[in-house]
Scaffold this active site. Structure first.
Site, PDB file in Angstrom:
ATOM      1  N   GLY A 140       0.804  -1.214   0.000  1.00 45.76           N
ATOM      2  CA  GLY A 140       0.000   0.000   0.000  1.00 45.76           C
ATOM      3  C   GLY A 140       0.835   1.260   0.000  1.00 45.76           C
ATOM      4  O   GLY A 140       1.965   1.306  -0.501  1.00 45.76           O
ATOM      5  N   SER A 141       0.277   2.283   0.618  1.00 49.12           N
ATOM      6  CA  SER A 141       0.761   3.652   0.438  1.00 49.12           C
ATOM      7  C   SER A 141       2.161   3.918   0.966  1.00 49.12           C
ATOM      8  O   SER A 141       2.729   4.968   0.678  1.00 49.12           O
ATOM      9  CB  SER A 141      -0.200   4.628   1.098  1.00 49.12           C
ATOM     10  OG  SER A 141      -1.461   4.480   0.500  1.00 49.12           O
ATOM     11  N   ILE A 142       2.733   3.002   1.758  1.00 44.83           N
ATOM     12  CA  ILE A 142       4.121   3.265   2.158  1.00 44.83           C
ATOM     13  C   ILE A 142       5.000   3.334   0.918  1.00 44.83           C
ATOM     14  O   ILE A 142       6.075   3.927   0.925  1.00 44.83           O
ATOM     15  CB  ILE A 142       4.658   2.228   3.167  1.00 44.83           C
ATOM     16  CG1 ILE A 142       4.586   0.800   2.623  1.00 44.83           C
ATOM     17  CG2 ILE A 142       3.922   2.315   4.491  1.00 44.83           C
ATOM     18  CD1 ILE A 142       5.263  -0.232   3.533  1.00 44.83           C
TER      19      ILE A 142
ATOM     20  N   LYS B 218       4.457   5.118  -1.504  1.00 47.51           N
ATOM     21  CA  LYS B 218       4.484   6.489  -2.033  1.00 47.51           C
ATOM     22  C   LYS B 218       5.800   7.174  -1.714  1.00 47.51           C
ATOM     23  O   LYS B 218       6.269   8.047  -2.462  1.00 47.51           O
ATOM     24  CB  LYS B 218       3.314   7.295  -1.474  1.00 47.51           C
ATOM     25  CG  LYS B 218       2.016   6.957  -2.215  1.00 47.51           C
ATOM     26  CD  LYS B 218       0.811   7.553  -1.587  1.00 47.51           C
ATOM     27  CE  LYS B 218      -0.439   6.963  -2.235  1.00 47.51           C
ATOM     28  NZ  LYS B 218      -1.594   6.976  -1.335  1.00 47.51           N
TER      29      LYS B 218
END
Lengths: 385, 565
Positions: free
Chosen positions: B298-300, B302
């Site tokens: 997921g967003s980690i 980013k």
């Protein structure tokens, strides 16, 4: 039982003339053989689907027979012993020729023949006879110039070793060569000739190494040992360390369960593991006593033929013992050689008994007038040794 | 040359004065005697030498006994056992050691009845499989059969007192793990012969080496020192356990990594495994979710995407993206931000509000080729080898089109082992150097460091991560620990199950580093299927993984020598 010196019976005569120390040592050796057979052979017998005490019973029967034979030989005169040797050698050579022509091959070698249901190895039985005859030939060479005794000695050697090599039996050939060569030296023959003989033997050994792959393998295995290959020789070698000085105790040995030759060629390792290095040293000492007793008796004998024969028989026992033990303790490459009187094996045991019988017969103190022979050389009748 | 009798005879043939003749004969005899004696001495000496040689070798072998003493050669091929060095943590606390225990075996040929023997034994050790053993023990041709390996001294004594013939003991080293399940996944397992089969135990065999035990076990004085700090490990595991409990998640993993050396100070995957029970560890429930499981994190991701764009200089942290419109690729692919402010956002805001659209737009600008190259450089596309075993193979998308570029930008479509992300994340914050996670304390002097991104980018990422914790709107604010300058990024990913996403189940992660001014450690915490609380049933990482990470840092930082400001 008591013997009287006045008693002139055969038994009493024998008892007062026989070398009792040597006799005692030989009987101790026989006893040790039976005890060790009890330790080493049951597991081998079970591995071969035989009853546990098959080899023990066999050993005892053969030793009893052999002891009888030995005692019977020990009462004979040197002349009779020589005659027996001649007949025995002739018979064995005949057997070896027959084996060469029609023998059955077992484990890559032709050594055995069957007579009346008994498996025999004529080459084993021929050994003591060969020694006595060679000794006679060497003595005759020295005593009389009118008979071609030296060619006879060489002829005996070449026939015997030739028949051993075609079996092939490199170990026995080596043993016979060593003993015969030593007799050659003792007989006072030219040093140059002895050197040539040993050089030829070395060449022969080299040829055997080059031509026989199994000899090569064994020498390689000896020179470049692979640790952990679980070969018989490595396991035997390790059992000396495992046993230590005091052994693991009777019946506690393990190597006898894994070595197919635990009751024959590697019996010394079984002794080491169960009874320890000290027992091994004691056995070594017993053999050493027997060999040196024979050698010392030899040099104190006046008769050249007896002298050489006793030396030869002593060296035969000594050489066989040392080769067997040397292989066991890792000093020599693997050689099929039994430990005299200890290892199982019919022909070998009988041959050893004959050897001891002849030894005992030749070491008897000749007391009766008829036995005293005239000195060999009329001039300078001194003890030449 | 020898003096032959003939010569003597010749000399006698010539008429000579009697006294001269006698003298010559005497001289000849003396010479002959000497030579004869020499020949006898030669042969006697050779025989004596042979006997002495064998005797000396016997004594030599006997003296070797104390040194080596390899016993029980009969059972050697059957009962290979190995002694192993101890495994200790970085402070020398024992994690694994050998304990000598008795192993019970039978010599079936010596038994007095197999069934009677087994019956008697069964009263003392009820666990033995009598049916199978009875068959083996009835075979009287066998000489060796294990009955049970590794029994306690008390039980061994009881069996000894039964006095059963053919029943014997053999002392063997048996692996023991005094810390129980702590660091179980790191330690790994050994098999019945005490050979390493997994993780560090397997590494022990390959590096330090195990020694085959012949005879009585001597004990192994060597040690293998891990980078793991037992205190940090216990803290990590207990915090993960309480988080699992609080958020009713099925599993959790966490790792604390030194950003410079890659030294793993703590690594855990719960449910933990018992190193002494390799069978249990086979079960999927006990999978090592740090190394052996792959997840879309997921967003980690980013953080990686922004670092990538900064590296390619397509953006600065102030570059603005209009994230109000969805990204549409083809007929089927459409993403839209479901949270965050509906206005154009700077790169920094994209990070803090975790805008999928923003990350996607940035990645599209950078392009598929550079994205791949960058991820590979960070080691996220290839299987990672560590001394505690290799990670699971990363699961790459079947085709890497525009849609994949976008999804990977926010951490979907690429599943990797969390440990790999932690290593890549360390490179993002340590000034831009590649990091190889190590579990074993190596001799001093690390290898030349490989730069994978610029120091400037690294500084920017640090600032973003710190801002995400300090900002009142930041998703990482619940990870803040007073005095420790924590920074981090949340990631909430739909959990993939049976070939599609399970909308009701998530994997939440928090990737953190501290202290953010000059990071010393990265922490990556992952919770599997945490449940939300209350009516809204919110399961965002900001609510579970972030505060868990905060608690872990709070406990671990002082232990690892990081002082509060």
């Amino acid at each position: 039982m008591r013997f009287d010196r006045e008693d002139t019976s055969l038994l009493a005569d024998w008892w007062f003339t026989v070398d009792r120390l040597l006799l005692t040592a030989v009987f101790i050796l026989m006893g040790v053989g039976i005890i060790v057979s009890l330790a080493a052979s049951p597991s081998v017998a079970l591995n071969k689907d035989l009853s546990a005490f098959y080899f023990v019973k066999r050993h005892i029967i053969i030793v009893c027979f052999g002891a009888t034979l030995m005692l019977a030989l020990s009462v004979q005169s040197p002349r009779t012993i020589r005659r027996i040797a001649l007949v025995l050698f002739a018979g064995c050579i005949g057997g070896m020729v027959y084996i060469f022509a029609a023998g059955e091959e077992i484990n890559g070698a032709r050594r055995w023949m069957r007579i009346a249901g008994v498996s025999l190895q004529p080459s084993e039985l021929a050994k003591p006879a060969f020694i006595v005859l060679s000794a006679w030939a060497f003595a005759e060479h020295e005593r009389r110039r009118d008979v071609p005794a030296l060619p006879v000695a060489f002829g005996l050697y070449l026939i015997f070793v030739g028949l051993l090599l075609v079996q092939p039996d490199i170990g026995q050939s080596l043993l016979i060569t060593l003993v015969w060569g030593a007799m050659f030296i003792l007989a006072g023959l030219p040093v140059a000739l002895a050197a040539a003989f040993f050089a030829a033997a070395l060449v022969g050994l080299g040829l055997a190494y080059l031509m026989l792959p199994y000899i090569q393998d064994r020498v390689h295995a000896f020179l470049y040992p692979v640790r952990g290959d679980h070969s018989q020789i490595e396991r035997a070698y390790n059992s000396f360390k495992e046993g230590g000085f005091f052994g693991r105790g009777p019946g506690e040995g393990t190597i006898k369960t894994v070595l197919p030759d635990a009751h024959t060629d590697f019996i010394f390792a079984v002794i080491a593991e169960e009874y320890g290095i000290i027992a091994c040293l004691a056995l070594l000492g017993l053999f050493m006593f027997i060999v040196f007793r024979a050698l010392i008796q030899a040099i104190s004998s006046d008769d050249l033929s007896m002298r050489y024969a006793l030396c030869g028989l002593g060296l035969l026992i000594g050489g066989q013992t040392l080769i067997n033990m040397g292989v066991n303790v890792g000093l020599l490459p693997a050689k099929g050689m039994t430990l005299p009187m200890i290892s199982a094996g019919g022909s070998s045991l009988i041959a050893i008994c004959i050897t001891f019988g002849m030894m005992l017969g030749l070491t008897r103190r000749r007391s009766s007038i008829g036995e005293i022979r005239l000195p060999d050389v009329s001039v300078g009748a001194v003890n030449r040794w | 040359m020898t003096v032959s009798p003939r010569k003597t005879a010749d000399s006698t043939a010539r008429p000579q004065p009697a006294d001269a003749r006698t003298a010559r004969v005497a001289a000849v005899d003396r010479a002959g005697l000497r030579e004869r004696a020499l020949r006898v001495a030669l042969v006697f000496g050779a025989v004596g030498f042979g006997f002495t040689g064998v005797g000396a070798q016997l004594i030599h072998l006997g003296l070797q006994e104390q040194a080596t003493a390899p016993r029980a050669s009969i059972s050697r091929p059957l009962s290979e056992t190995y002694s192993r060095p101890d495994i200790v943590d970085r402070n020398g606390h024992i994690l694994a050691t050998d304990v000598v225990m008795q192993s019970l075996y039978a010599d079936p040929s010596k038994l007095l009845g197999a069934s009677e023997t087994l019956e008697a034994l069964g009263r003392v050790i009820p666990g033995i499989n009598t049916a199978a053993l009875a068959r083996v023990l009835s075979n009287r041709k066998r000489r060796f059969a294990w009955i049970k390996r590794g029994i306690s001294p008390a039980t061994a004594q009881q069996i000894h007192e039964l006095g059963l013939p053919g029943i014997e003991f053999k002392p063997e080293p048996k692996r023991s793990y005094p810390q129980g399940r702590v660091a179980g996944h790191v330690i790994g397992h050994v098999n019945i012969d005490n050979k390493g089969t997994a993780a560090i135990e397997r590494y022990v065999d390959a590096s330090v080496g195990v020694r085959q035990v012949v005879g009585d076990p001597q004990g192994d004085k060597r040690q293998l020192k891990l980078t793991v700090d037992l205190r940090a490990q216990v803290a990590l595991e207990s915090e993960l356990a309480s988080a699992m409990d609080r958020f009713q998640s099925v599993a959790a993993s966490g790792v604390i990594l030194d950003v410079e050396s890659g030294a793993v100070r703590a690594a855990a995957s719960l449910p933990s495994v018992d190193p002494a029970n390799p069978i249990e560890a086979q079960h999927l429930r006990y999978l090592d979710r740090l190394k052996r499981g792959t997840y879309e994190l997921g967003s980690i991701f980013k953080a990686v995407t922004i670092a990538m764009a900064l590296e390619k200089r397509t953006v600065t942290t102030k570059t603005v993206f209009d994230v109000r419109n969805p990204i549409e690729i083809g007929q089927r692919f459409r993403i839209v931000d479901e949270h965050g402010p509906r206005r154009p956002l700077t790169v920094e805001e994209i990070f803090i509000y975790s805008s999928n659209v923003g990350a996607g737009m940035m990645a599209l600008e950078v392009g598929e080729r550079y994205q791949r190259k960058f991820l590979r450089k960070l080691g996220l596309l290839d299987r990672m080898q560590t001394d505690a075993g290799q990670t699971a193979e990363p699961q790459l998308p079947p085709s890497w089109g525009k849609a994949e570029v976008v999804t990977i930008a926010y951490g979907h479509g690429l599943a990797i082992a969390p440990l790999q992300f932690a290593a890549a994340g360390a490179a993002l914050v340590n000034g831009g150097f590649a990091v190889q996670p190590v579990f074993v304390e190596k001799s001093a002097g690390s290898s030349a460091r490989k730069r994978v991104l610029s120091a400037k980018t690294s500084v920017a990422i640090r600032r973003l991560m710190r801002r995400n914790v300090t900002s009142p709107k930041g998703s990482g604010r619940r990870a803040a620990v007073p005095g420790y300058d924590v920074g981090g990024k949340t990631g909430t990913a739909d959990r993939a199950a049976a070939g599609r996403y399970d909308g009701n189940s998530v994997v939440t992660s928090f990737f953190a580093a501290f202290p953010m001014v000059k990071p010393r450690y990265v922490v990556l915490v992952t919770l599997h299927d945490p449940k939300g609380s209350g009516a809204r049933n919110q399961r965002f990482a900001s609510l579970n993984a972030a505060p868990t990470t905060g608690r872990i840092i709070e406990r671990v930082a002082p232990l690892l020598g990081v002082l509060p400001k």
